[in-house]
Design a protein around this motif. Structure first.
Motif, short mmCIF file in Angstrom:
data_model
loop_
_atom_site.label_atom_id
_atom_site.label_comp_id
_atom_site.label_asym_id
_atom_site.label_seq_id
_atom_site.Cartn_x
_atom_site.Cartn_y
_atom_site.Cartn_z
N ASN A 32 35.90 36.90 54.26
CA ASN A 32 35.46 35.57 53.84
C ASN A 32 36.56 34.94 52.99
O ASN A 32 36.76 35.28 51.83
N GLU A 33 37.28 34.00 53.56
CA GLU A 33 38.42 33.40 52.86
C GLU A 33 37.98 32.52 51.69
O GLU A 33 38.79 32.20 50.81
N ARG A 34 36.73 32.15 51.64
CA ARG A 34 36.23 31.32 50.53
C ARG A 34 35.53 32.17 49.46
O ARG A 34 34.88 31.63 48.57
N ASP A 35 35.67 33.49 49.57
CA ASP A 35 35.04 34.37 48.60
C ASP A 35 35.88 34.41 47.32
O ASP A 35 37.11 34.40 47.37
N TYR A 36 35.19 34.50 46.15
CA TYR A 36 35.88 34.47 44.87
C TYR A 36 35.95 35.84 44.20
O TYR A 36 36.29 35.94 43.03
N GLY A 37 35.64 36.89 44.96
CA GLY A 37 35.69 38.23 44.40
C GLY A 37 37.09 38.64 43.95
O GLY A 37 37.25 39.37 42.97
N GLN A 38 38.11 38.18 44.68
CA GLN A 38 39.48 38.55 44.32
C GLN A 38 39.85 38.04 42.93
O GLN A 38 40.60 38.71 42.21
N GLU A 39 39.31 36.91 42.55
CA GLU A 39 39.57 36.39 41.21
C GLU A 39 39.00 37.32 40.14
O GLU A 39 39.65 37.60 39.13
N ALA A 40 37.78 37.81 40.37
CA ALA A 40 37.17 38.76 39.44
C ALA A 40 37.98 40.05 39.38
O ALA A 40 38.17 40.62 38.30
N ILE A 41 38.46 40.50 40.54
CA ILE A 41 39.27 41.72 40.59
C ILE A 41 40.53 41.57 39.74
O ILE A 41 40.89 42.46 38.96
N GLU A 42 41.21 40.46 39.87
CA GLU A 42 42.46 40.25 39.12
C GLU A 42 42.21 40.23 37.62
O GLU A 42 43.00 40.79 36.84
N ILE A 43 41.10 39.62 37.20
CA ILE A 43 40.78 39.60 35.76
C ILE A 43 40.45 41.00 35.28
O ILE A 43 40.90 41.44 34.21
N LEU A 44 39.67 41.74 36.07
CA LEU A 44 39.31 43.10 35.70
C LEU A 44 40.54 43.99 35.57
O LEU A 44 40.67 44.76 34.60
N LEU A 45 41.45 43.90 36.53
CA LEU A 45 42.65 44.73 36.49
C LEU A 45 43.47 44.45 35.24
O LEU A 45 44.00 45.38 34.60
N GLN A 46 43.59 43.18 34.89
CA GLN A 46 44.37 42.82 33.71
C GLN A 46 43.74 43.40 32.44
O GLN A 46 44.44 43.97 31.59
N VAL A 47 42.42 43.26 32.31
CA VAL A 47 41.73 43.76 31.12
C VAL A 47 41.74 45.29 31.09
O VAL A 47 41.90 45.89 30.01
N MET A 48 41.60 45.93 32.23
CA MET A 48 41.63 47.39 32.28
C MET A 48 42.96 47.94 31.80
O MET A 48 43.03 49.01 31.20
N GLU A 49 44.03 47.19 32.04
CA GLU A 49 45.35 47.63 31.61
C GLU A 49 45.61 47.28 30.15
O GLU A 49 46.10 48.12 29.38
N ASN A 50 45.28 46.07 29.76
CA ASN A 50 45.64 45.58 28.43
C ASN A 50 44.66 45.99 27.33
O ASN A 50 45.02 45.98 26.16
N ASN A 51 43.42 46.31 27.70
CA ASN A 51 42.40 46.64 26.70
C ASN A 51 41.83 48.04 26.90
O ASN A 51 40.68 48.29 26.57
N ARG A 52 42.65 48.94 27.40
CA ARG A 52 42.11 50.26 27.71
C ARG A 52 41.78 51.07 26.47
O ARG A 52 41.14 52.12 26.57
N ASP A 53 42.20 50.61 25.27
CA ASP A 53 41.83 51.29 24.04
C ASP A 53 40.51 50.75 23.48
O ASP A 53 40.05 51.21 22.43
N ASP A 54 39.89 49.79 24.18
CA ASP A 54 38.64 49.21 23.68
C ASP A 54 37.60 49.03 24.78
O ASP A 54 36.52 48.52 24.52
N LEU A 55 37.92 49.44 26.00
CA LEU A 55 36.98 49.29 27.11
C LEU A 55 37.26 50.35 28.17
O LEU A 55 38.40 50.57 28.55
N VAL A 56 36.19 50.98 28.64
CA VAL A 56 36.28 51.91 29.77
C VAL A 56 35.45 51.34 30.91
O VAL A 56 34.30 50.96 30.72
N VAL A 57 36.06 51.25 32.08
CA VAL A 57 35.40 50.72 33.27
C VAL A 57 35.08 51.86 34.22
O VAL A 57 35.95 52.69 34.51
N ILE A 58 33.83 51.92 34.68
CA ILE A 58 33.42 52.91 35.67
C ILE A 58 32.99 52.16 36.93
O ILE A 58 32.08 51.32 36.89
N LEU A 59 33.67 52.43 38.05
CA LEU A 59 33.33 51.85 39.34
C LEU A 59 32.47 52.85 40.11
O LEU A 59 32.79 54.04 40.13
N ALA A 60 31.40 52.38 40.73
CA ALA A 60 30.48 53.30 41.39
C ALA A 60 30.10 52.78 42.77
O ALA A 60 30.10 51.57 43.02
N GLY A 61 29.76 53.72 43.67
CA GLY A 61 29.30 53.35 45.00
C GLY A 61 29.41 54.49 45.98
O GLY A 61 29.77 55.62 45.63
#
Length: 311
Positions: A148-177
């Motif tokens: 879906n070229e009009r999907d906005y999930g990639q934007e959320a992914i890019e924000i998540l990746l940035q925060v996971m790298e820059n704030n890893r001393d204050d946030l832990v992300v667990i992906l499940a599925g």
């Protein structure tokens, strides 16, 4: 005036640190609350030991930066992933890796907007709530929809990746599925794979474990099974597992809830006079066998028998 020199211990007693941290309490709760899942519990204990040693290394000036703690939990629905994520948040809090130790559980709908400019605020608001704790993203692979070229999930992914790298001393992300879908997701988004340090696979429960789980649920709510009901429930578990959309402990919890509903209706319709505590607490065989699972199983057995007779 000379700068104060930080005094570091020359030795660390790991067992004393373990006891004082409260880790034993969390791990004991994990054992008590979750039936089975031996491989998962072993991995959690190993991870807790790693974090305890890393804390000791920091105390002695041997560690310079926080370890990468983001995780991936893979397995079928109803295998305890959310519960383990909650316990992991408690472990991280007790060892000083996160400030608050709370769990924020979300899915794609909580992160991804439906129009331009909607996704970034949603994702950032979720991250703000999760800071200092653990962000649990269930069915994380739905964030990525390349068809879906009009999907906005990639934007959320890019924000998540940035925060996971820059704030890893204050946030832990667990992906499940599901394991296979998560593997495809990581292949399509290598940025996530490089940031995930711990991969834990959750096995399905055995039939015996599922029966133990429902007994535990019933005991917690002061219900009990008649001998006939227990035999029926054992058969129910076997039949239900073979049907679509089986969700392990979640499906068994739903079966218990429906059995309670049937029991209540049976008592209301047939009971004469006063009822004692046992009558109000006992699940009978008929409360289990009224399930459509048995009707489907019986129908399929009759169909097989008819087919064999015709051959």
């Amino acid at each position: 005036m000379e700068d104060a020199v930080e005094m570091r211990p020359e030795t660390v007693d790991l067992q004393a640190e373990f006891e004082s941290s409260g880790l034993r309490e969390v791990l004991d709760e994990l054992d008590a609350e979750l039936i089975g899942l031996a491989p998962v519990k072993a991995r959690i204990r190993e991870t807790a030991a790693l974090l305890l040693v890393e804390k000791a290394r920091r105390m002695m000036g041997l560690a310079q930066e926080a370890p990468t703690l983001h995780m991936s939990f893979t397995g079928n629905p109803g295998t305890g992933k959310t519960t383990v994520a909650l316990k992991m948040a408690g472990i991280l809090k007790r060892l000083g890796y996160v400030r608050k130790g709370h769990l924020v559980s979300v899915t794609r709908d909580d992160l991804v907007g439906q129009y331009i400019g909607h996704t970034a605020p949603k994702t950032k608001e979720v991250l703000k709530r999760a800071m200092g704790g653990v962000l649990f993203i269930d069915e994380a692979y739905y964030l990525y929809r390349p068809d879906n070229e009009r999907d906005y999930g990639q934007e959320a992914i890019e924000i998540l990746l940035q925060v996971m790298e820059n704030n890893r001393d204050d946030l832990v992300v667990i992906l499940a599925g599901y394991a296979d879908r998560m593997e495809n997701f990581f292949n399509s988004n290598p940025g996530f794979r490089s940031r995930i340090a711990h991969h834990i696979e959750f096995p399905d429960y055995t039939d015996a474990e599922l029966l133990q789980i429902v007994r535990h649920m019933m005991a917690a709510q002061n219900y009990e099974l008649s001998s006939g009901a227990e035999a029926a429930l054992t058969e129910y578990i076997r039949l239900r597992r073979a049907q679509p959309h089986f969700a392990n402990a979640r499906s068994i919890r739903n079966a218990f809830d429906r059995a309670r509903l049937r029991q209540a209706n049976r008592l209301f319709e047939t009971a004469k006079g006063a009822l004692d505590a046992r009558a109000l607490s006992l699940i009978e065989e008929g409360d289990i066998r009224a399930s459509r699972v048995f009707q489907g199983g019986l129908a399929s057995e009759r169909a097989r028998a008819a087919q064999e007779a015709a051959q």
